[in-house]
Scaffold this motif. Structure first.
Motif, short mmCIF file in Angstrom:
data_model
loop_
_atom_site.label_atom_id
_atom_site.label_comp_id
_atom_site.label_asym_id
_atom_site.label_seq_id
_atom_site.Cartn_x
_atom_site.Cartn_y
_atom_site.Cartn_z
N VAL A 17 8.92 13.40 9.30
CA VAL A 17 8.48 13.00 10.43
C VAL A 17 9.35 12.28 11.18
CG1 VAL A 17 6.64 11.39 11.58
CG2 VAL A 17 5.83 13.09 9.88
N LEU A 18 10.20 11.10 10.35
CA LEU A 18 10.86 9.95 11.06
C LEU A 18 11.97 10.59 11.59
CD1 LEU A 18 9.86 7.10 8.64
CD2 LEU A 18 9.59 7.25 11.10
N GLU A 19 12.47 11.75 10.76
CA GLU A 19 13.93 12.21 11.17
C GLU A 19 13.65 13.16 12.62
OE1 GLU A 19 16.67 16.31 9.89
OE2 GLU A 19 15.20 15.25 8.42
N GLU A 20 12.16 13.54 12.97
CA GLU A 20 12.09 14.09 14.18
C GLU A 20 11.82 13.06 15.42
OE1 GLU A 20 8.66 16.93 16.07
OE2 GLU A 20 9.31 17.48 14.11
N ALA A 21 10.77 11.95 14.59
CA ALA A 21 10.26 10.94 15.71
C ALA A 21 10.80 9.49 15.11
CB ALA A 21 8.89 10.99 15.94
N PRO A 22 12.05 9.15 15.02
CA PRO A 22 12.39 7.95 14.36
C PRO A 22 11.68 6.51 14.79
CG PRO A 22 14.19 8.64 15.72
CD PRO A 22 13.08 9.67 15.85
N GLN A 23 10.95 6.54 15.85
CA GLN A 23 10.06 5.37 16.50
C GLN A 23 8.64 5.67 16.04
OE1 GLN A 23 11.41 5.04 20.74
NE2 GLN A 23 13.27 4.05 20.09
N ASP A 24 8.50 6.31 15.28
CA ASP A 24 6.86 6.55 14.93
C ASP A 24 6.73 5.47 14.08
OD1 ASP A 24 4.44 7.12 13.67
OD2 ASP A 24 4.57 9.19 14.16
N VAL A 25 5.82 4.40 14.67
CA VAL A 25 5.71 2.98 14.07
C VAL A 25 4.40 3.15 12.90
CG1 VAL A 25 4.89 0.72 14.28
CG2 VAL A 25 6.22 1.61 16.11
N SER A 26 3.74 3.85 12.95
CA SER A 26 2.70 4.40 11.86
C SER A 26 3.31 4.87 10.73
CB SER A 26 1.55 5.24 12.31
OG SER A 26 0.69 5.38 11.35
N ALA A 27 4.28 5.76 10.98
CA ALA A 27 4.92 6.35 9.73
C ALA A 27 5.96 5.50 9.06
CB ALA A 27 5.70 7.62 10.25
N LEU A 28 6.73 4.62 10.21
CA LEU A 28 7.65 3.71 9.53
C LEU A 28 6.69 2.75 8.54
CD1 LEU A 28 9.82 2.80 12.83
CD2 LEU A 28 10.64 3.49 10.57
N LEU A 29 5.65 2.24 8.98
CA LEU A 29 4.98 1.22 8.30
C LEU A 29 4.31 1.88 6.91
CD1 LEU A 29 2.90 -0.62 10.96
CD2 LEU A 29 5.04 -1.71 9.56
N LEU A 30 4.09 2.95 6.94
CA LEU A 30 3.54 3.63 5.68
C LEU A 30 4.52 4.09 4.82
CD1 LEU A 30 1.39 4.94 4.02
CD2 LEU A 30 1.62 7.09 5.36
N ARG A 31 5.79 4.68 5.18
CA ARG A 31 6.96 4.72 4.25
C ARG A 31 7.32 3.28 3.98
NH1 ARG A 31 12.34 7.73 6.02
NH2 ARG A 31 12.79 5.73 7.32
N ALA A 32 7.58 2.06 4.71
CA ALA A 32 7.63 0.76 4.36
C ALA A 32 6.69 0.51 2.93
CB ALA A 32 7.66 -0.04 5.41
N ARG A 33 5.41 0.71 3.04
CA ARG A 33 4.64 0.32 2.15
C ARG A 33 4.96 1.01 0.90
NH1 ARG A 33 -1.37 1.61 3.07
NH2 ARG A 33 -1.04 3.47 1.18
N LEU A 34 5.21 2.28 1.05
CA LEU A 34 5.32 3.04 -0.12
C LEU A 34 6.63 3.02 -0.85
CD1 LEU A 34 3.91 6.64 1.24
CD2 LEU A 34 2.91 5.04 -0.49
#
Length: 303
Positions: free
Chosen positions: A210-227
């Protein structure tokens, strides 16, 4: 350290806006305007009268057709007022009286409304709080939605996640991905479902995509940060959280994750500053409460 569930999502609103931008728009683009209403077009001239014919004898009269099942569409059957139940009318009715909208949509479907009628019903069900029923309606509608099916499965996954049914959300997301491999929204929903099921390690791969395609996806960033933090990678987690905080400085989740990552790195002053920011942004909400708990644990020397 326990972490509050993420509440920041990219703009894929699932209320009436969903019906306009994702549901009806996707469906009508595939099925054409004829599926927006049933019965004859409003501007079509009346058909010519049939030629006169002698009435059939009682012996030649065919037996009446059996009544249709309650949910079976009736091909070509008219329905009173059906020309008024187009997508715009559906959205207006959902806002005014969602219970009436659900019943009208069911009638519309029985009389040939097809996928748009099913989408209308799902919006009405969502409006009255029946998220699981709304999700199931979309998943069932996707079976006959052609190229719009993946969009309907994605919307269903969002409903399932909001209804705290991650297993069902995972099934919907994977059904959509089988039709559109690599679709970012479906990958993110899959990752959220996996994380909610305690399968965080499996969730990282779809999040990376997801973040490779949409690096500004805040929801994906936060979920990956937590994981990443839970996997013992606080530096990588901090990078994601700080990026999210730059993109969405008013999102308390971003500051909570940044503070949690700083605390995991032993940087108490930086952690305290970020966590207090989360409290300020969500004083009476669950994220603010989680930030206060994290501060207490940090000050007491907890994990």
């Amino acid at each position: 350290m326990r972490c509050a569930p993420l509440r920041v999502r990219a703009p894929i609103t699932l209320g009436p806006t969903f019906g306009l931008t994702l549901g009806f728009a996707a469906v009508l683009a595939v099925f054409g305007p004829a599926h927006a209403q049933t019965g004859a077009p409003r501007t079509a001239p009346p058909p010519p009268p049939p030629p006169a014919a002698a009435p059939p004898s009682p012996e030649a009269a065919p037996a009446p057709a059996p009544a249709p099942a309650d949910n079976a569409p009736i091909a070509g059957a008219p329905i009173a007022g059906a020309d008024a139940l187009d997508p715009d009318a559906c959205l207006a009715l959902v806002e005014r009286d969602p219970q009436e909208a659900a019943e009208a949509a069911r009638r519309w479907f029985r009389f040939g409304g097809g996928v748009p009628a099913a989408v209308c019903e799902s919006l009405a069900l969502e409006a009255i709080g029946a998220l699981g029923a709304a999700a199931l309606r979309l998943d069932l509608a996707a079976v006959s939605a052609g190229s719009a099916a993946a969009a309907l499965h994605q919307a269903a996954a969002g409903f399932w996640l909001r209804d705290d049914q991650p297993e069902a959300a995972l099934n919907s997301a994977e059904a959509g991905l089988a039709m559109e491999p690599g679709a970012a929204l479906l990958l993110r929903d899959k990752a959220e479902a996996l994380a909610a099921l305690g399968r965080g390690a499996e969730a990282l791969a779809p999040l990376d995509a997801v973040l490779e395609e949409a690096p500004q996806d805040v929801s994906a960033l936060l979920l990956r940060a937590r994981l990443r933090r839970e996997a013992g990678e606080p530096e990588a987690a901090l990078t994601d959280a700080e990026t999210a905080a730059r993109l969405a400085p008013e999102a308390p989740d971003a500051w909570l994750e940044a503070g949690a990552a700083q605390a995991a790195l032993g940087r108490k002053p930086e952690a305290r500053e970020a966590l207090l920011k989360a409290v300020d942004l969500d004083r009476d909400g669950p994220v603010g409460e989680e930030a206060r708990l994290t501060l207490q644990q940090m000050e007491l020397g907890g994990d």
